[in-house]
Design an enzyme around this catalytic site. Structure first.
Site, mmCIF file in Angstrom:
data_model
loop_
_atom_site.group_PDB
_atom_site.id
_atom_site.type_symbol
_atom_site.label_atom_id
_atom_site.label_comp_id
_atom_site.label_asym_id
_atom_site.label_seq_id
_atom_site.Cartn_x
_atom_site.Cartn_y
_atom_site.Cartn_z
ATOM 1 N N GLU A 25 -0.854 3.359 10.041
ATOM 2 C CA GLU A 25 -2.295 3.284 9.717
ATOM 3 C C GLU A 25 -3.045 4.442 10.374
ATOM 4 O O GLU A 25 -4.203 4.316 10.750
ATOM 5 C CB GLU A 25 -2.862 1.944 10.192
ATOM 6 N N SER A 78 -2.383 8.109 16.529
ATOM 7 C CA SER A 78 -3.454 8.313 17.513
ATOM 8 C C SER A 78 -4.042 9.714 17.363
ATOM 9 O O SER A 78 -5.251 9.911 17.536
ATOM 10 C CB SER A 78 -2.898 8.145 18.931
ATOM 11 N N PHE A 135 0.883 -1.161 0.000
ATOM 12 C CA PHE A 135 0.000 0.000 0.000
ATOM 13 C C PHE A 135 0.921 1.210 0.000
ATOM 14 O O PHE A 135 1.494 1.564 1.035
ATOM 15 C CB PHE A 135 -0.832 -0.069 1.283
ATOM 16 N N ARG A 164 6.591 -16.317 40.194
ATOM 17 C CA ARG A 164 7.735 -15.605 40.769
ATOM 18 C C ARG A 164 7.470 -15.286 42.248
ATOM 19 O O ARG A 164 6.430 -14.722 42.585
ATOM 20 C CB ARG A 164 7.937 -14.310 39.976
#
Lengths: 385, 258
Positions: A366, A369, A125, A271
């Site tokens: 893409e 934010s 793309f 742990r």
């Protein structure tokens, strides 16, 4: 209202999980550290043969016709084991879907089956440029009509899968006089086209097996049939298809976040410090509770966006919300997981370090934010004005 | 050739098991279910035979259980089985192997199956009895724990796993039943297009009451996790006395030293 997956969606999720555990997980750390992509490409081929490259693509073009929800859950399962494989899957699916949405019948028949079958290892793309990232309409790569085709010149940046892609969806300016975003067209350029040059590979923080390269066009001539959709209508295509890709990347982020927190939670139950399992400390229980709550919220946002898209309803705002929240939650989950592992989480002996690096890009590619917030706010404010 | 594959849906073995209210079986809440692993080998072998014989073969997959077993049946059809039979029984997990075998035999009897595949055992109850009981009830030949399989349409050549890594080869005349061991083949992943196409294959639902005519012959009296082991022994002191202590313990409590 039914929040359960269908039997088919569950089977696709199970198949993705089984494949990821058996085939992807054993090589993920090695791919992260090494230069040899052979097992990565071999697994992409197997995933194609299973039908993962065209989840939301019609059967007549070689797709699985399984829908967007199936795509989302499959992406999450793949990303739990190997984010590099998942991002390649996401982009391949997006390339197939954009051709299916706007390509001519000839273009659909020529290219979609090749990506779905794995004949092409990947599709790329090619939108981003060095000066056009969050603002792709500012691109400068040009396509000039010339005789019976177009000649492309310019450079693209951060192109996923470029060295092994068989096909590139390329955006270029075709009308320099048009207002911003109005003079861009979309082309399908085959690998090996004269003048198409695969440039430098980026040395990235994570997702190492997936190649990210510069792409150069030096008098690259393509036939008139390479134009996809209408002339000067390319920008609308890009913006529309990226929304679907956001469901993919959000789902990928969710997978990394889950992998990190599941590893860290199991670690915390084994742990011991101060004479007890560290999962017994309330301070750490709160980290576990908060992280899994956020990841569950991310999952539901993704399911909502995927459901809307599958129903053919508007889903742009929901996809942006899901991508924003899931990828940020994934990064917080990786941060929390590292904290739970303490110093071990900072070493390469434990996979949380890789998850943390792999997750970081998810809030950037893409659509960052910040861009997601712009889209969300625009959609909300529209209903108030 | 008519082929039947019997499969069971069992909890994912990575689950945390806890006894149910009656303390006779595990609590199903929060468990994710999938096809019994041994049965995946059975399905794979049946589908390979189907591919070898072409349209001359027809593979029916059968499972007994509540609605959710439909998912396991769909997976088997996505792997290549032609049709499915769901014997609807919400209490299937509580039944003893005899009852399960009786239900299967009651369905299979008179339907002319030439070959029946089952897993060697289930991953949860693990009785390894259902396959052989079905064969006995139907009066057909049977071989268990298969690690190799060939069929020419008249005979099955079955390679069996014996104790100590020894293998045996058995020749069975059809009709026959075989139970499949892990490693018999490499079960395929169902492809996504085949998962979607499985929706269109025949899935017949039969209420268990139509097939079940016998009571249990064995009853589970208790279901519980293993006793917690005591903590290990820690020996302290000088190396020379430690060695003597260890030798003493090995002689006394194990067969390692005499």
């Amino acid at each position: 209202m039914d929040l359960d997956l269908t039997a088919e969606q569950k089977l696709i999720q199970e198949t993705a999980r089984d494949f990821a555990r058996a085939e992807l997980e054993p090589v993920a750390a090695q791919l992260d550290q090494g230069d040899d992509r052979t097992p990565f490409l071999a697994n992409l081929k197997k995933l194609a043969e299973l039908g993962f490259m065209g989840l939301n693509v019609k059967e007549c073009y070689g797709g699985s016709e399984a829908g967007v929800i199936a795509f989302s859950v499959a992406m999450t399962e793949i990303a739990r084991s190997c984010a590099s494989t998942a991002v390649t899957l996401s982009v391949n699916n997006m390339v197939c879907e954009v051709i299916q949405a706007v390509g001519s019948e000839e273009q659909k028949r020529a290219y979609i089956p090749r990506i779905c079958s794995g004949d092409y290892a990947a599709g790329s793309f090619a939108l981003t440029e060095s000066g056009a990232g969050s603002d792709p309409s500012g691109m400068t790569t040009q396509a000039v009509a010339d005789g019976d085709g177009f000649v492309l010149n310019g450079a693209k940046l951060f192109i996923t899968s470029a060295p092994y892609a068989g096909l590139f969806v390329v955006w270029a300016v075709t009308d320099r006089e048009a207002p911003k975003g109005k003079g861009i067209s979309c082309f399908l350029v085959e690998a090996g086209s004269p003048g198409l040059i695969i440039g430098r590979e980026e040395k990235k923080m994570g997702q190492h097996a997936s190649a990210t390269n510069e792409l150069l066009f030096d008098n690259c001539r393509v036939p008139a049939t390479a134009l996809m959709g209408r002339l000067n209508d390319g920008f609308r295509i890009a913006v529309g298809e990226l929304a679907g890709g956001r469901i993919g990347i959000g789902s990928l982020g969710l997978g990394i976040g889950l992998a990190a927190m599941e590893y860290a939670t199991r670690y915390a139950t084994q742990r011991s410090q101060f004479g007890q399992k560290i999962s017994g400390f309330q301070a750490l229980q709160w980290i576990i509770a908060d992280s899994f709550t956020e990841l569950e919220a991310a999952r539901l946002l993704l399911m909502n966006a995927a459901f809307k898209k599958e129903q053919g309803k508007p889903f742009g705002k929901e996809a942006s919300m899901a991508k924003l929240y899931a990828t940020e939650a994934a990064n917080r989950a990786c941060y929390a997981a590292t904290q739970l592992l303490g110093g071990y989480g900072y070493t390469r002996d434990f996979p949380v370090e890789r998850y943390t690096r792999d997750a970081r890009i998810c809030t950037i590619y893409e659509g960052t934010s910040e861009i997601q917030r712009l889209i969300i706010a625009r959609e909300i404010l529209r209903t108030f004005s | 050739m008519k082929i039947l594959v019997c499969i069971k849906q069992v909890p994912d073995l990575e689950s945390r098991f806890k006894p149910n209210g009656s303390k006779l079986w595990y609590d199903e809440a929060d468990l994710a279910f999938r096809m019994n692993e041994y049965d995946e080998y059975a399905v794979e072998q049946a589908v390979r035979l189907r591919e070898q014989l072409g349209d001359a073969a027809d593979v029916t997959v059968l499972s007994i259980g509540p609605d959710r077993v439909g998912e396991a049946l769909k997976k088997a059809m996505a792997m290549g089985c032609d049709r499915a039979v769901h014997i609807a029984d919400p209490d299937a997990l509580l039944r003893d192997p005899w009852q399960i075998a009786s239900i299967i035999a009651s369905f299979a009897g008179g339907r002319g199956f030439d070959l029946i595949f089952t897993g060697m055992q289930s991953q949860d109850r693990g009785s390894a009895q259902v396959g052989v009981l079905v064969a006995e009830l139907l009066g057909i030949s049977c071989s268990t724990t298969l690690v190799g399989f060939a069929c020419d349409g008249e005979y099955v050549i079955a390679k069996r796993e014996l104790e100590g890594g020894i293998k045996g080869v058995v020749k069975l005349r059809l009709p026959a039943l075989v139970t499949c061991q892990l490693g018999l083949n490499v079960p395929r992943y169902p492809t996504l297009p085949n998962i979607m196409k499985a929706k269109r294959k025949e899935l017949l639902v039969i209420p268990v009451a139509e097939l079940l005519a016998t009571g249990p012959v064995a009853a589970t009296v208790s279901f519980h996790p293993p006793m917690r082991k005591g903590s290990g022994m820690v020996l302290e002191g000088d190396v020379s006395t430690l060695v003597e202590q260890v030798i003493g313990i090995l002689k006394e409590k194990t067969a390692v030293l005499r």
